[in-house]
Design an enzyme around this catalytic site. Structure first.
Site, PDB file in Angstrom:
ATOM      1  N   LYS A 117      13.528  -5.126 -16.417  1.00  0.00           N
ATOM      2  CA  LYS A 117      12.256  -4.808 -16.969  1.00  0.00           C
ATOM      3  C   LYS A 117      12.439  -5.487 -18.438  1.00  0.00           C
ATOM      4  O   LYS A 117      11.391  -6.007 -19.057  1.00  0.00           O
ATOM      5  CB  LYS A 117      11.930  -3.351 -17.484  1.00  0.00           C
ATOM      6  CG  LYS A 117      11.368  -2.592 -16.129  1.00  0.00           C
ATOM      7  CD  LYS A 117      11.529  -1.291 -16.115  1.00  0.00           C
ATOM      8  CE  LYS A 117      10.948  -0.418 -15.218  1.00  0.00           C
ATOM      9  NZ  LYS A 117      11.361   0.764 -14.900  1.00  0.00           N
TER      10      LYS A 117
ATOM     11  N   PHE B 130       1.041  -1.133  -0.083  1.00  0.00           N
ATOM     12  CA  PHE B 130       0.109  -0.031  -0.084  1.00  0.00           C
ATOM     13  C   PHE B 130       0.964   1.301   0.074  1.00  0.00           C
ATOM     14  O   PHE B 130       0.655   2.260   0.571  1.00  0.00           O
ATOM     15  CB  PHE B 130      -0.833  -0.121   1.221  1.00  0.00           C
ATOM     16  CG  PHE B 130      -2.123   0.632   1.118  1.00  0.00           C
ATOM     17  CD1 PHE B 130      -3.018   0.608  -0.178  1.00  0.00           C
ATOM     18  CD2 PHE B 130      -2.602   1.570   2.027  1.00  0.00           C
ATOM     19  CE1 PHE B 130      -4.248   1.336  -0.291  1.00  0.00           C
ATOM     20  CE2 PHE B 130      -3.782   2.230   1.822  1.00  0.00           C
ATOM     21  CZ  PHE B 130      -4.701   2.016   0.403  1.00  0.00           C
TER      22      PHE B 130
ATOM     23  N   ALA C 263       2.881   3.902  -3.148  1.00  0.00           N
ATOM     24  CA  ALA C 263       2.195   4.799  -4.135  1.00  0.00           C
ATOM     25  C   ALA C 263       1.340   3.979  -4.920  1.00  0.00           C
ATOM     26  O   ALA C 263       0.300   4.451  -5.135  1.00  0.00           O
ATOM     27  CB  ALA C 263       3.521   5.519  -4.663  1.00  0.00           C
TER      28      ALA C 263
ATOM     29  N   LYS D  29       8.269  -6.090  -9.967  1.00  0.00           N
ATOM     30  CA  LYS D  29       9.200  -6.683 -11.168  1.00  0.00           C
ATOM     31  C   LYS D  29       9.891  -7.938 -10.608  1.00  0.00           C
ATOM     32  O   LYS D  29      10.205  -9.198 -11.289  1.00  0.00           O
ATOM     33  CB  LYS D  29       9.951  -5.797 -11.654  1.00  0.00           C
ATOM     34  CG  LYS D  29       9.619  -4.590 -12.376  1.00  0.00           C
ATOM     35  CD  LYS D  29      10.944  -3.747 -12.980  1.00  0.00           C
ATOM     36  CE  LYS D  29      11.340  -2.808 -11.793  1.00  0.00           C
ATOM     37  NZ  LYS D  29      10.264  -1.768 -11.161  1.00  0.00           N
TER      38      LYS D  29
ATOM     39  N   THR E 244       3.801  -4.825  -3.524  1.00  0.00           N
ATOM     40  CA  THR E 244       4.741  -4.620  -2.647  1.00  0.00           C
ATOM     41  C   THR E 244       6.115  -4.391  -3.469  1.00  0.00           C
ATOM     42  O   THR E 244       6.161  -4.468  -4.754  1.00  0.00           O
ATOM     43  CB  THR E 244       5.070  -5.984  -1.952  1.00  0.00           C
ATOM     44  OG1 THR E 244       5.394  -7.194  -2.991  1.00  0.00           O
ATOM     45  CG2 THR E 244       3.775  -6.425  -1.246  1.00  0.00           C
TER      46      THR E 244
ATOM     47  N   GLY F 154       5.391   1.497 -17.089  1.00  0.00           N
ATOM     48  CA  GLY F 154       4.384   2.151 -16.387  1.00  0.00           C
ATOM     49  C   GLY F 154       2.909   2.288 -16.872  1.00  0.00           C
ATOM     50  O   GLY F 154       2.400   1.233 -17.366  1.00  0.00           O
TER      51      GLY F 154
ATOM     52  N   VAL G 166       6.464  -2.897 -16.583  1.00  0.00           N
ATOM     53  CA  VAL G 166       7.377  -2.500 -17.465  1.00  0.00           C
ATOM     54  C   VAL G 166       6.539  -1.354 -18.238  1.00  0.00           C
ATOM     55  O   VAL G 166       5.509  -1.519 -18.585  1.00  0.00           O
ATOM     56  CB  VAL G 166       7.474  -3.548 -18.656  1.00  0.00           C
ATOM     57  CG1 VAL G 166       8.647  -2.866 -19.540  1.00  0.00           C
ATOM     58  CG2 VAL G 166       8.101  -4.826 -17.892  1.00  0.00           C
TER      59      VAL G 166
ATOM     60  N   ASP H 212      17.527  -1.529 -13.101  1.00  0.00           N
ATOM     61  CA  ASP H 212      16.106  -1.540 -13.078  1.00  0.00           C
ATOM     62  C   ASP H 212      15.767  -1.753 -14.667  1.00  0.00           C
ATOM     63  O   ASP H 212      14.976  -2.593 -14.892  1.00  0.00           O
ATOM     64  CB  ASP H 212      15.618  -0.108 -12.682  1.00  0.00           C
ATOM     65  CG  ASP H 212      14.050   0.153 -13.095  1.00  0.00           C
ATOM     66  OD1 ASP H 212      13.234  -0.402 -12.366  1.00  0.00           O
ATOM     67  OD2 ASP H 212      13.760   0.846 -14.118  1.00  0.00           O
TER      68      ASP H 212
ATOM     69  N   GLY I 104       5.007   6.909 -11.901  1.00  0.00           N
ATOM     70  CA  GLY I 104       4.076   7.685 -11.298  1.00  0.00           C
ATOM     71  C   GLY I 104       2.959   6.846 -10.725  1.00  0.00           C
ATOM     72  O   GLY I 104       2.549   5.944 -11.372  1.00  0.00           O
TER      73      GLY I 104
END
Lengths: 330, 330
Positions: B216, B9, B11, B116, B87, B145, B143, B212, B308
């Site tokens: 992805k 829980f 963003a 991921k 999470t 967003g 991947v 990162d 975002g």
């Protein structure tokens, strides 16, 4: 067994046939199929057991399809599950595609089309007819060629409100404008050169006057934004009066000029507009580029090939898989 | 009635909750639903009749969720149809998400995840488990967003062979590089400034070292290109040693530098690469940009917000509609 009829056997129809000849590949997606009819405005090849696509392409290359049943006679007399309607676009009457699509939907066949005319003239009627008959009317190939614009906006961005759609929907205009940007030559010089190099067709007035872009915009507005727009609702300015001086002034400030089609709650508009040189829509060459503005995902840009025989056929095949297939998400 | 559980829980989880609070909008897509559990690493709110998301968000804002059942206890003791696993990512162990997803799939719940880690560590196992249990494992949010990359490549381009996928998968790196391009400042200066302005997080090593992006890329390679790749298969070079001089030299020739992740039959690679300044992948700011190269549609580019809160939540909602909804193509 899926029975397919192909109406219209120009570049797009032949592109579809070429892909469907790769039987092993396509059967992995949709299972067994036969093409039972191929027809153009002058002739046809038909067989309930399936025709040879290789033969159809060879016959067409030598001239035209043999005299035979017309498209309307095929629709009336033959059994098929899905029609691929790829006849030439007429955005004033929608014909002959409009009659073909109406008749196919009415008899309960799915329709996949690359023909903008029927959708510009009668989108709402055809969409409602398909719904009532419980068949699919798919038209990914009408806008943005190979780019999966309609599926992306209608399905992949599910849950979003679409605020606006804007971008470059005509590769010929974009080729001319991006060459003007790079070479600072006049519109006329670039156009003449492009015709000589066969990069653009002999008759480009539909393109350069913004009519082709406007037709595609009407389809996007109706299909994706649930508007009830017609061609006359689009404010249209083409690219024929853009001068090298206009590019000069724009580029001094870091801008370029592109023909932008935009649909939003404020209306539908096709017109040359300034874009920052580094803007994702400021693509070069014959590419198309579209920005879908939504409330949650915000800006999603798609860029790709807006035309081309195999590229457009690819969109038709993706519609076919959509109707019959198991996609890779399973 | 769809019963939803939200695990994690932060963003993204809160973003999902905010969108699900717009009940009228979401019910148009998926019908009636309730969120029966919200849990993070320290506490939870649960009710078989549905909890108040407003309350959950308010409680979380004041500190943490109340002490209660752990995620694993919720999975063991409660009925829900779909789990949203949001999470934090651990790409070495995949935990705690990996255990959550395994347990949910095993009990026959659908899983939608933005995490991921579990997919990098155990994509194949989880995909096969979901298939065996006849439930969906959806992960659009892992991947790109808000960009519907996975749906686009796996479904909208159906019928195509995917030849390669390459592009910018990390917004922080792209922000730094595009600022270096524009300002000719050093990597360190831009990074320090971006941290001060809170444009990037305090700990950026996962980003700037290419980890990162590599994570992805592994997900894309496995999910879209049907590879069986692991993190160790990726050749990785980050952006920490790129100098203003490198930009100087590149830009003299009309090029810029971006961190590009690429998956093709030649392997998986994340590294800084030269791109023509006007190339569609040479986006600026925190945007992500991906080129899907196929045999029929050729190049399809997608550009959008790679991160975002609401943008990532949007991808989760699109997965939810995908599982339960009627999309706009019907």
């Amino acid at each position: 067994m899926i029975r397919i009829a192909i109406f219209g056997f120009g570049a797009v129809g032949q592109g579809v046939a070429e892909i469907l000849m790769q039987r092993e590949r396509i059967e992995r997606w949709i299972g067994r199929y036969e093409v039972v009819a191929v027809a153009d405005s002058r002739g046809s090849l038909c067989s309930e057991d399936g025709i040879s696509l290789k033969e159809a392409i060879e016959v067409k290359k030598r001239g035209s399809l043999p005299e035979g049943k017309s498209v309307m006679e095929i629709i009336e007399s033959m059994d098929f599950d899905v029609a691929i309607e790829a006849t030439p676009t007429n955005i004033e009457t929608g014909e002959p595609g409009l009659s073909h699509i109406r008749a196919c939907l009415n008899k309960g066949s799915h329709v996949i089309t690359s023909n903008k005319g029927p959708l510009v003239v009668a989108y709402k009627e055809l969409a409602e007819l398909a719904k009532r008959k419980n068949v699919k009317l798919a038209f990914e190939a009408t806008v943005g060629g190979a780019m999966p614009l309609i599926k992306l906006a209608k399905r992949d961005l599910a849950g979003n409100e679409i605020i606006s759609i804007k971008g470059i929907l005509n590769g010929t205009c974009n080729y001319i404008l991006s060459r003007m940007e790079q070479e600072r030559l006049s519109y006329q010089q670039i156009l003449a050169e492009a015709k000589e190099l066969k990069i653009v067709e002999a008759n480009t007035s539909y393109d350069v006057e913004g009519i082709d872009s406007a037709a595609k915009l009407v389809i996007l507005a109706n299909a994706v934004m649930e508007m009830d727009a017609t061609f006359n609702d689009v404010e249209i300015v083409g690219i024929t009066s853009i001068t090298p001086e206009a590019f000069e002034i724009a580029m001094e400030k870091g801008y370029t000029i592109r023909l932008i089609a935009e649909a939003s709650r404020d209306g539908l508009r096709v017109s040359p507009r300034l874009l920052p040189l580094y803007h994702p829509l400021a693509v070069r060459g014959t590419l198309n580029a579209v920005l879908i503005q939504t409330d949650l995902a915000r800006e999603v840009f798609v860029i790709g090939r807006g035309a081309g025989k195999i590229e457009t056929a690819s969109a038709i095949i993706s519609d076919l898989v959509d109707i019959y297939g198991n996609d890779r998400t399973n």
